[in-house]
Scaffold this motif. Structure first.
Motif, PDB file in Angstrom:
ATOM      1  N   GLY A  89      19.409   6.855  25.060  1.00 24.89           N
ATOM      2  CA  GLY A  89      20.613   6.486  24.324  1.00 24.89           C
ATOM      3  C   GLY A  89      21.858   6.628  25.174  1.00 24.89           C
ATOM      4  N   GLY A  90      21.904   7.658  26.007  1.00 23.15           N
ATOM      5  CA  GLY A  90      23.033   7.832  26.915  1.00 23.15           C
ATOM      6  C   GLY A  90      23.165   6.686  27.896  1.00 23.15           C
ATOM      7  N   CYS A  91      22.040   6.196  28.418  1.00 19.02           N
ATOM      8  CA  CYS A  91      22.059   5.044  29.333  1.00 19.02           C
ATOM      9  C   CYS A  91      22.614   3.807  28.624  1.00 19.02           C
ATOM     10  CB  CYS A  91      20.654   4.755  29.857  1.00 19.02           C
ATOM     11  SG  CYS A  91      20.018   5.961  31.034  1.00 19.02           S
ATOM     12  N   ALA A  92      22.213   3.632  27.370  1.00 18.26           N
ATOM     13  CA  ALA A  92      22.659   2.462  26.613  1.00 18.26           C
ATOM     14  C   ALA A  92      24.163   2.472  26.396  1.00 18.26           C
ATOM     15  CB  ALA A  92      21.936   2.403  25.266  1.00 18.26           C
ATOM     16  N   LEU A  93      24.759   3.657  26.319  1.00 19.46           N
ATOM     17  CA  LEU A  93      26.188   3.768  26.045  1.00 19.46           C
ATOM     18  C   LEU A  93      27.026   3.929  27.315  1.00 19.46           C
ATOM     19  CD1 LEU A  93      25.966   6.228  22.997  1.00 19.46           C
ATOM     20  CD2 LEU A  93      26.416   3.761  22.913  1.00 19.46           C
ATOM     21  N   ALA A  94      26.403   3.998  28.468  1.00 20.27           N
ATOM     22  CA  ALA A  94      27.111   4.251  29.722  1.00 20.27           C
ATOM     23  C   ALA A  94      28.045   3.100  30.087  1.00 20.27           C
ATOM     24  CB  ALA A  94      26.116   4.482  30.847  1.00 20.27           C
ATOM     25  N   SER A  96      29.434   3.059  33.448  1.00 20.04           N
ATOM     26  CA  SER A  96      29.488   2.982  34.910  1.00 20.04           C
ATOM     27  C   SER A  96      28.113   3.299  35.482  1.00 20.04           C
ATOM     28  CB  SER A  96      30.514   3.974  35.472  1.00 20.04           C
ATOM     29  OG  SER A  96      30.062   5.305  35.321  1.00 20.04           O
ATOM     30  N   ALA A  97      27.903   2.909  36.722  1.00 22.06           N
ATOM     31  CA  ALA A  97      26.626   3.195  37.378  1.00 22.06           C
ATOM     32  C   ALA A  97      26.412   4.693  37.508  1.00 22.06           C
ATOM     33  CB  ALA A  97      26.588   2.533  38.758  1.00 22.06           C
ATOM     34  N   GLY A  98      27.495   5.443  37.781  1.00 21.05           N
ATOM     35  CA  GLY A  98      27.381   6.892  37.896  1.00 21.05           C
ATOM     36  C   GLY A  98      26.903   7.542  36.621  1.00 21.05           C
ATOM     37  N   GLN A  99      27.414   7.075  35.479  1.00 28.54           N
ATOM     38  CA  GLN A  99      26.974   7.622  34.200  1.00 28.54           C
ATOM     39  C   GLN A  99      25.497   7.331  33.959  1.00 28.54           C
ATOM     40  OE1 GLN A  99      29.467   6.390  30.922  1.00 28.54           O
ATOM     41  NE2 GLN A  99      31.357   6.959  31.965  1.00 28.54           N
ATOM     42  N   ILE A 100      25.073   6.144  34.330  1.00 25.18           N
ATOM     43  CA  ILE A 100      23.670   5.797  34.138  1.00 25.18           C
ATOM     44  C   ILE A 100      22.780   6.702  34.987  1.00 25.18           C
ATOM     45  CG2 ILE A 100      21.918   4.017  34.542  1.00 25.18           C
ATOM     46  CD1 ILE A 100      23.891   1.956  33.635  1.00 25.18           C
ATOM     47  N   VAL A 101      23.200   7.005  36.227  1.00 28.07           N
ATOM     48  CA  VAL A 101      22.418   7.899  37.081  1.00 28.07           C
ATOM     49  C   VAL A 101      22.236   9.257  36.397  1.00 28.07           C
ATOM     50  CG1 VAL A 101      22.385   9.164  39.261  1.00 28.07           C
ATOM     51  CG2 VAL A 101      23.064   6.760  39.241  1.00 28.07           C
ATOM     52  N   VAL A 102      23.329   9.799  35.828  1.00 27.92           N
ATOM     53  CA  VAL A 102      23.265  11.102  35.159  1.00 27.92           C
ATOM     54  C   VAL A 102      22.317  11.055  33.960  1.00 27.92           C
ATOM     55  CG1 VAL A 102      24.569  12.807  33.838  1.00 27.92           C
ATOM     56  CG2 VAL A 102      25.556  11.818  35.918  1.00 27.92           C
ATOM     57  N   TRP A 103      22.468  10.030  33.119  1.00 31.18           N
ATOM     58  CA  TRP A 103      21.610   9.939  31.937  1.00 31.18           C
ATOM     59  C   TRP A 103      20.164   9.627  32.310  1.00 31.18           C
ATOM     60  CZ3 TRP A 103      22.641  12.155  27.657  1.00 31.18           C
ATOM     61  CH2 TRP A 103      23.960  12.286  27.220  1.00 31.18           C
ATOM     62  N   ARG A 104      19.959   8.967  33.438  1.00 29.26           N
ATOM     63  CA  ARG A 104      18.594   8.723  33.909  1.00 29.26           C
ATOM     64  C   ARG A 104      17.916  10.040  34.292  1.00 29.26           C
ATOM     65  NH1 ARG A 104      15.014   4.795  33.854  1.00 29.26           N
ATOM     66  NH2 ARG A 104      14.684   4.651  36.101  1.00 29.26           N
ATOM     67  N   VAL A 105      18.685  10.986  34.831  1.00 28.54           N
ATOM     68  CA  VAL A 105      18.122  12.305  35.130  1.00 28.54           C
ATOM     69  C   VAL A 105      17.649  12.968  33.839  1.00 28.54           C
ATOM     70  CG1 VAL A 105      18.618  14.617  36.016  1.00 28.54           C
ATOM     71  CG2 VAL A 105      19.519  12.616  37.220  1.00 28.54           C
ATOM     72  N   VAL A 106      18.499  12.920  32.784  1.00 24.16           N
ATOM     73  CA  VAL A 106      18.123  13.495  31.489  1.00 24.16           C
ATOM     74  C   VAL A 106      16.885  12.791  30.939  1.00 24.16           C
ATOM     75  CG1 VAL A 106      18.870  13.877  29.105  1.00 24.16           C
ATOM     76  CG2 VAL A 106      20.508  14.147  30.994  1.00 24.16           C
TER      77      VAL A 106
END
Length: 395
Positions: A89-94, A96-106
């Motif tokens: 869900g975090g990736c879907a709401l991101a 920026s690319a940086g935010q997606i990287v962080v949520w991908r870790v989660v």
């Protein structure tokens, strides 16, 4: 009849759990170029969304393994699915690319619980070459996920934005969580570790010093350098460099998965005859030869798109002889610590994928060369490890 239905249901659920690593990445691969355009990011930045996933996936396993040896398999798997849904869900709401990287870790920390503990469940239920057979059977069944992943992802992209792909992953996690309620606990209380969690984590030390385990782990780790170099580089090599439409990329990716499925079915038949270690060594030779052929095509341009696709099909197909046999071989060395061994081997081989995807992203130059070089190095490394560190007597 009821017992057979329960067995098939357990097989389907274990396959789904083992497939979480694949669907986490394969479903959004066709969307990478579109995501880069929308988010104003370069190819290298988007390839780091794969590396970020691998960081969470490799480190998370080291936690879930001891937890499952101490408290059983089902509870940690359920917790992992909830974390995976939150990360998706975090990736879907991101934004920026940086935010997606962080949520991908989660997302990865949750996904790895499903994968590493499904492997431990197989070892709970089966022993010896039967374990290798079942591992191959599960990998053949769960290969449907990466086979359909890019195709489904491309279709979602055709009718909705890339964000819908991540919302679809949230739905998959919730459905799997509901299905988990019908799977019985495979690791009974009388077999669980009695030591504290601190002692369990310290138990990784002896496992790291066990040469029998490290031999199998080294071979599969080298192979996964190439697997994730391919995952990171193929969308840009196929779609951006050779102009393949996203929908056709799904078909090319699916062909590689079919090669893996065929090799896994072959492994099911051959494992009882030749043993896991011998088949692992044969797979290493196949991977090495395919990698060298890919490097020649990638740097010379020989054969164009077909010159890339053919050796990549063979390299990916070698997975059917390498991954299941390496996992079964490592787990057989310390069955009483199956959760921790599965976690350690998983952390090492997915952690090595950080190297493959990270270097492809770091040296991205708009050509297939970085990917080709990394896959070649990985294939040769797999062969060397399989033939120098793994011996048939370890079956």
């Amino acid at each position: 009849m009821s017992s057979k239905r329960n067995s098939l249901g357990a097989l389907a659920l274990l396959s789904a759990l083992m497939g979480f690593a694949s669907i986490s990445t394969d479903l959004y691969l066709p969307a990478l170029p579109a995501m880069a355009q929308v988010l104003g990011a370069g190819a290298g930045e988007m390839e780091w969304t794969i590396s970020g996933f691998l960081i969470g996936f490799s480190l998370g396993q080291l936690v879930w393994g001891p937890l499952s040896d101490r408290y059983g398999r089902r509870g940690p798997v359920a917790a992992g699915l909830v974390i995976f849904a939150l990360g998706s869900g975090g990736c879907a709401l991101a934004t920026s690319a940086g935010q997606i990287v962080v949520w991908r870790v989660v997302q990865a920390v949750g996904a790895c619980a499903a994968v590493v503990l499904s492997r431990a469940m197989v070892r709970d239920l089966y022993e010896g070459e039967k374990s290798a057979q079942m591992m191959s059977t599960l990998m053949t069944v769960m290969a449907v996920a990466p086979l359909l992943g890019p195709l489904v992802g491309a279709q979602i992209l055709a009718f909705a934005s890339w964000r819908a792909i991540f919302w679809a992953l949230v739905a998959v996690a919730l459905v799997t969580l509901a299905a988990l309620t019908v799977l019985p606990e495979t690791f009974p209380r009388d077999r669980r570790a009695k030591e504290s969690l601190g002692a369990a984590f310290r138990g990784y030390g002896p496992l790291l010093r066990d040469r029998r385990i490290l031999g199998f782990a080294a071979a599969v780790s080298c192979f996964y350098v190439g697997v994730f170099a391919y995952l990171a580089g193929a969308p840009f090599a196929y779609i951006s460099y050779y102009g393949v439409p996203p929908g056709w990329f799904g078909l090319l990716f699916g062909a590689a998965i079919l090669a893996i499925m065929i090799a896994n079915m072959l492994n099911v038949r051959l494992a009882p005859v030749y043993g896991s270690a011998r088949l692992l060594r044969a797979g290493g030779l196949v991977a090495g030869a395919a990698g060298l052929a890919l490097a020649f095509a990638g740097f010379s341009g020989a054969g164009g798109l077909a010159g890339l696709v053919a050796p990549l099909l063979v390299f990916n197909g070698a997975s059917g002889l390498i991954v299941a046999n390496a996992l079964a071989g490592a787990l057989a060395q310390r069955p009483e610590r199956a959760g921790s061994v599965s976690a350690l081997v998983g952390a090492l081989h997915y952690g090595s994928g950080i190297l493959g995807s990270g270097l492809v992203g770091a040296f991205a130059d708009g050509t297939p060369r970085p990917m080709s070089l990394m896959v070649a190095a990985a294939g040769v490394g797999t062969a060397l490890c399989a033939w120098t560190l793994v011996h048939p007597a370890q079956d």
